[in-house]
Write an enzyme that holds these catalytic residues in place. Structure first.
Site, PDB file in Angstrom:
ATOM      1  N   SER A   1     -38.945 -30.427  45.390  1.00 31.97           N
ATOM      2  CA  SER A   1     -40.369 -30.344  45.003  1.00 31.97           C
ATOM      3  C   SER A   1     -41.217 -30.546  46.255  1.00 31.97           C
ATOM      4  CB  SER A   1     -40.672 -31.469  44.004  1.00 31.97           C
ATOM      5  OG  SER A   1     -42.052 -31.547  43.738  1.00 31.97           O
TER       6      SER A   1
ATOM      7  N   TYR B   1     -40.545 -40.522  41.434  1.00 33.77           N
ATOM      8  CA  TYR B   1     -40.206 -39.091  41.348  1.00 33.77           C
ATOM      9  C   TYR B   1     -39.998 -38.536  42.758  1.00 33.77           C
ATOM     10  CZ  TYR B   1     -40.686 -34.079  40.316  1.00 33.77           C
ATOM     11  OH  TYR B   1     -40.476 -32.713  40.223  1.00 33.77           O
TER      12      TYR B   1
HETATM   13  N1  LIG Z   1     -43.088 -27.777  37.024  1.00 34.23           N
HETATM   14  C1  LIG Z   1     -43.398 -28.216  38.227  1.00 34.23           C
HETATM   15  O1  LIG Z   1     -44.581 -28.367  38.581  1.00 34.23           O
HETATM   16  C2  LIG Z   1     -42.314 -28.524  39.228  1.00 34.23           C
HETATM   17  C3  LIG Z   1     -42.689 -28.704  40.576  1.00 34.23           C
HETATM   18  C4  LIG Z   1     -41.693 -29.017  41.494  1.00 34.23           C
HETATM   19  C5  LIG Z   1     -40.381 -29.148  41.092  1.00 34.23           C
HETATM   20  N2  LIG Z   1     -40.061 -28.973  39.767  1.00 34.23           N
HETATM   21  C6  LIG Z   1     -38.659 -29.167  39.386  1.00 34.23           C
HETATM   22  O2  LIG Z   1     -38.201 -28.009  38.720  1.00 34.23           O
HETATM   23  C7  LIG Z   1     -37.117 -28.363  37.857  1.00 34.23           C
HETATM   24  C8  LIG Z   1     -37.322 -27.700  36.495  1.00 34.23           C
HETATM   25  O3  LIG Z   1     -38.464 -28.261  35.876  1.00 34.23           O
HETATM   26  P1  LIG Z   1     -39.472 -27.422  34.962  1.00 34.23           P
HETATM   27  O4  LIG Z   1     -40.783 -27.466  35.625  1.00 34.23           O
HETATM   28  O5  LIG Z   1     -38.891 -26.130  34.591  1.00 34.23           O
HETATM   29  O6  LIG Z   1     -39.576 -28.412  33.712  1.00 34.23           O
HETATM   30  P2  LIG Z   1     -39.051 -28.308  32.208  1.00 34.23           P
HETATM   31  O7  LIG Z   1     -39.544 -27.067  31.566  1.00 34.23           O
HETATM   32  O8  LIG Z   1     -39.383 -29.619  31.595  1.00 34.23           O
HETATM   33  O9  LIG Z   1     -37.476 -28.168  32.386  1.00 34.23           O
HETATM   34  C9  LIG Z   1     -36.648 -29.263  32.686  1.00 34.23           C
HETATM   35  C10 LIG Z   1     -35.227 -28.884  32.316  1.00 34.23           C
HETATM   36  O10 LIG Z   1     -34.370 -29.980  32.669  1.00 34.23           O
HETATM   37  C11 LIG Z   1     -33.487 -30.199  31.603  1.00 34.23           C
HETATM   38  N3  LIG Z   1     -33.018 -31.576  31.550  1.00 34.23           N
HETATM   39  C12 LIG Z   1     -33.720 -32.726  31.526  1.00 34.23           C
HETATM   40  N4  LIG Z   1     -32.900 -33.782  31.399  1.00 34.23           N
HETATM   41  C13 LIG Z   1     -31.642 -33.279  31.356  1.00 34.23           C
HETATM   42  C14 LIG Z   1     -30.355 -33.852  31.221  1.00 34.23           C
HETATM   43  N5  LIG Z   1     -30.170 -35.185  31.120  1.00 34.23           N
HETATM   44  N6  LIG Z   1     -29.286 -33.036  31.191  1.00 34.23           N
HETATM   45  C15 LIG Z   1     -29.436 -31.695  31.283  1.00 34.23           C
HETATM   46  N7  LIG Z   1     -30.619 -31.091  31.417  1.00 34.23           N
HETATM   47  C16 LIG Z   1     -31.708 -31.881  31.445  1.00 34.23           C
HETATM   48  C17 LIG Z   1     -34.270 -29.824  30.343  1.00 34.23           C
HETATM   49  O11 LIG Z   1     -33.354 -29.428  29.325  1.00 34.23           O
HETATM   50  P3  LIG Z   1     -32.977 -30.267  28.021  1.00 34.23           P
HETATM   51  O12 LIG Z   1     -34.140 -31.138  27.673  1.00 34.23           O
HETATM   52  O13 LIG Z   1     -32.673 -29.217  27.004  1.00 34.23           O
HETATM   53  O14 LIG Z   1     -31.740 -31.032  28.413  1.00 34.23           O
HETATM   54  C18 LIG Z   1     -35.053 -28.621  30.837  1.00 34.23           C
HETATM   55  O15 LIG Z   1     -34.303 -27.447  30.652  1.00 34.23           O
HETATM   56  C19 LIG Z   1     -37.071 -29.888  37.832  1.00 34.23           C
HETATM   57  O16 LIG Z   1     -36.052 -30.344  38.693  1.00 34.23           O
HETATM   58  C20 LIG Z   1     -38.437 -30.284  38.382  1.00 34.23           C
HETATM   59  O17 LIG Z   1     -38.418 -31.551  38.984  1.00 34.23           O
HETATM   60  C21 LIG Z   1     -40.989 -28.639  38.835  1.00 34.23           C
END
Ligand SMILES: NC(=O)c1ccc[n+]([C@@H]2O[C@H](COP(=O)([O-])OP(=O)(O)OC[C@H]3O[C@@H](n4cnc5c(N)ncnc54)[C@H](OP(=O)(O)O)[C@@H]3O)[C@@H](O)[C@H]2O)c1
Length: 245
Positions: free
Chosen positions: A143, A156
């Site tokens: 991130s 985080y």
């Molecule tokens: N959105 C942003 O602004 C942003 C910015 C920088 C980095 N990121 C990173 O991008 C990645 C994806 O996030 P996103 O933005 O797409 O958010 P999201 O829509 O909330 O997706 C998060 C995913 O992680 C999975 N997850 C959470 N806990 C888990 C566990 N214990 N085991 C397996 N899967 C798990 C969830 O699936 P289940 O709940 O079905 O398990 C979901 O598919 C993350 O690493 C986040 O830190 C996001």
């Protein structure tokens, strides 16, 4: 450009947001995709969508990345079904922003378990196979918060700095193995990620604040760019931010 036709990609956190969109983008390039997360109903729905739209093979493996044996099983099931693991996307993550003074210690632990231990277990499960294959590509989703710390992002950020440190170590240790690594650092992306924040002070801070966000597609395109480079090119770090801060 390297073809992804008939390659196999595992994507953790594929049930929503960035992971789901990466699955679509890689499948569009001809990659068979293995979808991992806890919400298997969402994965099954995505699996059908991907098959219908992109004519590739898919597999759903219900996975909790905090459990080492789930990741081991994920890689085993992938190899049994497709014979290799060409791309492993360590994408699952949680962002439970909170102020340290509010002592959300259980959420700190959850972030460490999912964002750091989950990535480590992913590396543990897939690296021996990739080293044996003398090829493979690990994508770690860090991130912008893995480069900077903001009020409420201390824990985080600590987890996302850790992901970046792991990527840097992998890049140095694996350079003669045929295994590539890319660390991707997105800025704010419009997904479910912020919906799980419980700290009232953080929610108040964000109230009425409007910031430009990226789409999950913007990050999936960065992943596709990294994995389609010729085999001598190792795209180690990609940061993608919205134009307006
Ligand atoms: N959105 C942003 O602004 C942003 C910015 C920088 C980095 N990121 C990173 O991008 C990645 C994806 O996030 P996103 O933005 O797409 O958010 P999201 O829509 O909330 O997706 C998060 C995913 O992680 C999975 N997850 C959470 N806990 C888990 C566990 N214990 N085991 C397996 N899967 C798990 C969830 O699936 P289940 O709940 O079905 O398990 C979901 O598919 C993350 O690493 C986040 O830190 C996001």
């Amino acid at each position: 450009m390297e073809t992804l036709q008939n390659k196999t990609a595992i994507i953790t956190g594929a049930s929503s947001g960035i992971g789901k969109t990466i699955a679509h983008h890689l499948a569009r390039e001809g990659t068979n995709v293995v979808l991992a997360a806890r919400r298997s109903e969402k994965l099954k729905q995505l699996s059908q969508e991907v098959k219908d739209e992109h004519n590739v093979k898919t597999k759903v493996v219900e996975t909790d990345v905090t459990k080492k044996e789930d990741l081991e099983n994920l890689v085993k099931e992938t190899k049994d079904a497709f014979g290799s693991v060409d791309i492993f996307v360590n994408n699952a993550g949680v962002m439970l922003l909170s102020f340290l003074k509010n002592d959300h210690v259980d959420e700190w632990e959850q972030m460490v378990d999912v964002n750091i231990k989950g990535v480590l277990f992913g590396i543990h499960a897939t690296l021996p196979t990739m080293i044996e294959q003398e090829s493979g590509h690990v994508i770690n989703i860090s991130s912008v918060a893995g480069h900077e710390v903001f009020p409420s992002s201390a824990v985080y950020s600590a987890t996302k700095y850790a992901v970046r440190a792991l990527s840097m170590g992998m890049e140095k240790e694996l350079s003669r193995t045929g295994v590539r690594v890319t660390n991707i650092s997105p800025g704010a992306v419009d997904t479910e990620l912020t919906e799980h924040i419980t700290d009232g002070d953080v929610l108040d801070m964000f109230q009425g604040r409007s910031t430009e966000t990226l789409n999950a597609e913007d990050i999936a395109k960065a992943v596709t760019y990294a994995v389609t480079q010729p085999s001598h090119v190792n795209v180690n770090e990609v940061m993608v931010r919205p134009m307006q801060k």
